[in-house]
Design a protein around this motif. Structure first.
Motif, PDB file in Angstrom:
ATOM      1  N   GLY A   1      17.106  14.273   0.926  1.00  0.00           N
ATOM      2  CA  GLY A   1      17.335  12.975  -0.096  1.00  0.00           C
ATOM      3  C   GLY A   1      18.639  13.028  -0.548  1.00  0.00           C
TER       4      GLY A   1
ATOM      5  N   ASN B   1      20.904   9.669  -0.080  1.00  0.00           N
ATOM      6  CA  ASN B   1      20.413   8.933   1.258  1.00  0.00           C
ATOM      7  C   ASN B   1      19.252   8.237   0.760  1.00  0.00           C
ATOM      8  OD1 ASN B   1      19.369   8.782   3.768  1.00  0.00           O
ATOM      9  ND2 ASN B   1      20.213  10.494   4.399  1.00  0.00           N
ATOM     10  N   GLU B   2      19.481   7.003   0.806  1.00  0.00           N
ATOM     11  CA  GLU B   2      18.429   6.129   0.540  1.00  0.00           C
ATOM     12  C   GLU B   2      17.247   6.251   1.388  1.00  0.00           C
ATOM     13  OE1 GLU B   2      18.505   4.693  -2.377  1.00  0.00           O
ATOM     14  OE2 GLU B   2      20.492   4.735  -3.195  1.00  0.00           O
ATOM     15  N   GLU B   3      17.264   6.301   2.781  1.00  0.00           N
ATOM     16  CA  GLU B   3      16.075   6.423   3.529  1.00  0.00           C
ATOM     17  C   GLU B   3      15.462   7.770   3.231  1.00  0.00           C
ATOM     18  OE1 GLU B   3      15.317   6.577   8.317  1.00  0.00           O
ATOM     19  OE2 GLU B   3      17.299   6.197   7.525  1.00  0.00           O
ATOM     20  N   GLU B   4      16.236   8.847   2.903  1.00  0.00           N
ATOM     21  CA  GLU B   4      15.236  10.000   2.625  1.00  0.00           C
ATOM     22  C   GLU B   4      14.784   9.933   1.198  1.00  0.00           C
ATOM     23  OE1 GLU B   4      17.810  13.208   5.714  1.00  0.00           O
ATOM     24  OE2 GLU B   4      17.898  13.222   3.323  1.00  0.00           O
ATOM     25  N   ALA B   5      15.662   9.315   0.390  1.00  0.00           N
ATOM     26  CA  ALA B   5      14.882   9.401  -0.835  1.00  0.00           C
ATOM     27  C   ALA B   5      13.786   8.418  -1.126  1.00  0.00           C
ATOM     28  CB  ALA B   5      16.191   8.658  -2.076  1.00  0.00           C
ATOM     29  N   ALA B   6      13.829   7.384  -0.243  1.00  0.00           N
ATOM     30  CA  ALA B   6      12.626   6.375  -0.372  1.00  0.00           C
ATOM     31  C   ALA B   6      11.289   7.320   0.132  1.00  0.00           C
ATOM     32  CB  ALA B   6      12.578   5.536   0.628  1.00  0.00           C
ATOM     33  N   VAL B   7      11.524   8.364   1.106  1.00  0.00           N
ATOM     34  CA  VAL B   7      10.415   9.013   1.545  1.00  0.00           C
ATOM     35  C   VAL B   7       9.682   9.966   0.592  1.00  0.00           C
ATOM     36  CG1 VAL B   7       9.686  11.103   3.068  1.00  0.00           C
ATOM     37  CG2 VAL B   7      11.137   9.126   4.047  1.00  0.00           C
TER      38      VAL B   7
ATOM     39  N   ARG C   1      10.274   9.413  -2.740  1.00  0.00           N
ATOM     40  CA  ARG C   1       9.577   8.380  -3.951  1.00  0.00           C
ATOM     41  C   ARG C   1       8.072   8.252  -3.384  1.00  0.00           C
ATOM     42  NH1 ARG C   1      14.689   5.976  -3.993  1.00  0.00           N
ATOM     43  NH2 ARG C   1      15.844   6.813  -5.799  1.00  0.00           N
ATOM     44  N   SER C   2       7.829   7.759  -2.141  1.00  0.00           N
ATOM     45  CA  SER C   2       6.489   7.897  -1.627  1.00  0.00           C
ATOM     46  C   SER C   2       5.652   9.093  -1.653  1.00  0.00           C
ATOM     47  CB  SER C   2       6.559   7.541   0.066  1.00  0.00           C
ATOM     48  OG  SER C   2       7.193   6.097   0.046  1.00  0.00           O
TER      49      SER C   2
ATOM     50  N   ASP D   1       4.478   9.271  -5.196  1.00  0.00           N
ATOM     51  CA  ASP D   1       3.448   8.198  -5.474  1.00  0.00           C
ATOM     52  C   ASP D   1       2.092   8.814  -5.008  1.00  0.00           C
ATOM     53  OD1 ASP D   1       4.923   6.652  -6.720  1.00  0.00           O
ATOM     54  OD2 ASP D   1       5.526   5.190  -4.966  1.00  0.00           O
TER      55      ASP D   1
ATOM     56  N   ILE E   1      17.649  12.052  -7.852  1.00  0.00           N
ATOM     57  CA  ILE E   1      16.441  11.173  -7.486  1.00  0.00           C
ATOM     58  C   ILE E   1      15.384  10.883  -8.223  1.00  0.00           C
ATOM     59  CG2 ILE E   1      14.925  10.689  -5.327  1.00  0.00           C
ATOM     60  CD1 ILE E   1      16.605  12.418  -3.808  1.00  0.00           C
TER      61      ILE E   1
END
Length: 604
Positions: A162, A183-189, A191-192, A195, A283
């Protein structure tokens, strides 16, 4: 003279710099100048001298010493032999040299023998200094990390998933500064995953499987596993803080694949001055991170509770021999049908977890089906199919118990009177001794001895009477508690009779998990059913000849649940809620306070 060369380098960097080749060339020339014949060369590349295990060539060298193939061991310096701080390893090496009359030689120290006291002393001191030098190197390494961090250079090799490390270099290519960014791509993972777990109520196993289904890979390009995902979600770097030098490792050997094996010695507290705090972009907020971590922990605990477990009496059974819990297990003898059974925890415990003098419990295994059916029939089925008769038996206390309780109370009162008389007698004795009355013709030493002897006797009588009083009082309180609980059951039995009679058929069709929840009201936490064999002869179970089948059947004695201390109003409220919603609330939801039923949202 015949000589053997041993070369070693500690790090892969030294290995790539060909320093091991330099050691071999220098030692070969040193031996040729003195006319020694080299019989073999032993090399350990990229291995620390802090341990013996895994240093394959050095272990082969120790074996060859005993074969008498050489007389001199050639090393670049003493620290190449060992840097271990374990005195047993140093003693093993020294004993091998002494037993085989082998001398150690190096270009700096020349030829040394361990035959004399001075030689053994020098070998031991050099080993200790080599170990101390290793410790100093590690301390300098730690100080170097702190110095790099002050300059803005991140000291750790990796960052958490992340985050990523952006390197700023100068004109000469040297690192000037590191910058830790998200790392926005890993951080999005991540956050998913947050959720899925927190908002949707999914488990960490489900989240890992979903990431693999979507084709998302780890930072190393591998498939996700629940332990790997759990490790990332526990990392406090996700909420803005990373730590350096917190974990203390010790290298213990080399794996078959050639990698160093390490053992975790300790985890320093976060407030330790040696721990370096590194603040990075967050994050998740601290509240989100705590909620995520607690949710993962609760999911894991829920998974361990085994809702689908077939065992009805989980955490409800106690061994009648050693007092330990009975736990569920699955298995059986080879060639026979596998069955579920209960086994004493002190018997199931592995030998590694036992104390040196601790022996396993000899309670035999109990068939789950027979025991669960017995308790279910005697408690649940009888209560809900014949509530009036069952509650009457639970609330009935015979006249003998009431009479015994009264006798015990009278016994306690009489003991109190005797104790009071003995105390007055002791007080009068002391006053008499002080006044000197009726002691005419006695000297002071005789008076003191007589008073002391009488006082000791009175103290012994007072102690004995106090023990009798306490024993009687304890038994009386137990009987009175039983009578009081029976009275509560009798007073509140009408409501339970009504609900139980209406739900009798429905309760028979419950799942095991629902029956287990219902049983929590009747046998609350901290109360157990004691199980013990009637045949109290362990020879029946352990000392029989090999191959001879058991000829004696073990009959199980399950202590009956008489006048249980259960939450009667809570049970009625739970059954009514089950009648409306089809779900039985946990026993910890209902608490009895001041004879009023209150709804409690937390755990009991």
């Amino acid at each position: 003279m015949k000589a053997a060369i041993y070369c070693r380098v500690s790090t892969p960097t030294q290995k790539e710099a060909e320093t091991i080749e330099g050691q071999r060339v220098a030692l070969t020339k040193y031996a040729e100048d003195r006319g020694w014949e080299i019989v073999d060369v032993y090399e350990d590349e990229g291995l620390s001298g802090s341990f013996l295990e895994g240093r394959r060539d050095f272990l082969r060298l120790l074996e060859d010493m005993g074969k008498g193939e050489f007389e001199i061991l050639l090393v670049a310096e003493h620290s190449r032999i060992t840097r271990s701080d374990d005195p047993m390893e140093g003693a093993l090496i020294l004993k091998t040299l002494l037993d085989n009359d082998i001398k150690v030689a190096s270009p700096g120290a020349g030829l040394e023998s361990a035959d004399t006291f001075e030689g053994r002393l020098m070998f031991t001191l050099k080993s200790m200094f080599a170990a101390k030098e290793k410790t100093d190197i590690l301390e300098r390494f730690k100080r170097g990390k702190a110095k790099f961090l002050e300059k803005g250079i991140y000291p750790n090799a990796r960052v958490c998933y992340g985050l990523q490390k952006v390197v700023q270099r100068g004109k000469n290519g040297k690192v000037i500064k590191h910058e830790i960014v998200i790392n926005e791509e890993e951080a999005a993972v991540l956050r998913s995953v947050y959720d899925w777990i927190v908002k949707d109520g999914q488990t960490i196993n489900w989240a890992a499987a979903e990431l693999n289904r979507l084709g998302i890979r780890t930072a190393q390009g591998k498939r996700w596993s629940s332990p790997r995902l759990s490790e990332i979600l526990r990392n406090e770097a996700l909420c803005g803080t990373m730590y350096c030098n917190r974990y203390v490792w010790k290298t213990t050997g080399i794996s078959p694949k050639g990698k160093q094996q390490q053992k975790l010695l300790k985890v320093r507290p976060k407030t330790d001055p040696d721990v370096i705090h590194i603040y990075v972009p967050a994050i998740f907020s601290k509240d989100e991170f705590k909620l995520l971590r607690d949710t993962v922990k609760n999911n894991r605990r829920r998974a361990r509770s085994k809702k689908d477990s077939p065992f009805l009496l989980t955490d409800k059974l106690k061994c009648g021999i050693c007092g330990a819990r009975l736990v569920g297990a699955y298995g059986g003898s080879p060639g026979q049908k596998k069955v579920n059974y209960y086994i004493c925890h002190n018997r199931k415990k592995s030998p590694q977890r036992r104390e040196p003098d601790e022996k396993p419990c000899w309670l035999p295994m109990v068939n789950m089906l027979s025991l669960d059916q017995k308790v279910e029939r005697d408690v649940l089925i009888d209560l809900f199919m014949h509530p009036k008769r069952t509650l009457k038996s639970w609330s009935s206390v015979d006249q003998n118990k009431r009479r015994r309780a009264k006798q015990l109370r009278d016994k306690v009162a009489q003991a109190e009177e005797r104790i009071e008389k003995l105390r007055k007698k002791k007080k009068a004795l002391l006053q008499k001794a002080i006044s000197g009355v009726a002691w005419e013709g006695w000297n002071e030493a005789d008076i003191k001895e007589a008073v002391e002897g009488e006082r000791v006797k009175l103290d012994q009588q007072i102690t004995l009477e106090t023990e009798r009083r306490d024993t009687a009082k304890k038994e009386a309180e137990a009987l009175e508690g039983m009578i009081e609980r029976a009275k509560k059951v009798r007073n509140g039995s009408k409501e339970l009779e009504e609900v139980a009679a209406r739900l009798g058929e429905k309760i028979l069709n419950m799942t095991v998990a629902e029956k287990r929840t219902l049983l929590d009201y009747i046998i609350p936490s901290g109360h157990y059913i004691t199980v013990e064999p009637i045949l109290d002869d362990r020879e029946i179970w352990y000392d029989k000849p090999k191959g001879v089948a058991r000829t004696l059947k073990c009959e199980w004695m399950v202590m009956p649940v008489t006048v249980p201390d259960f939450n009667l109003k809570g049970l009625v409220a739970a059954l009514r809620e089950y009648d409306k919603t089809g779900v039985i609330p946990k026993a910890s939801v209902y608490l009895m306070q001041n004879k009023h039923l209150k709804r409690h949202s937390g755990n009991q």
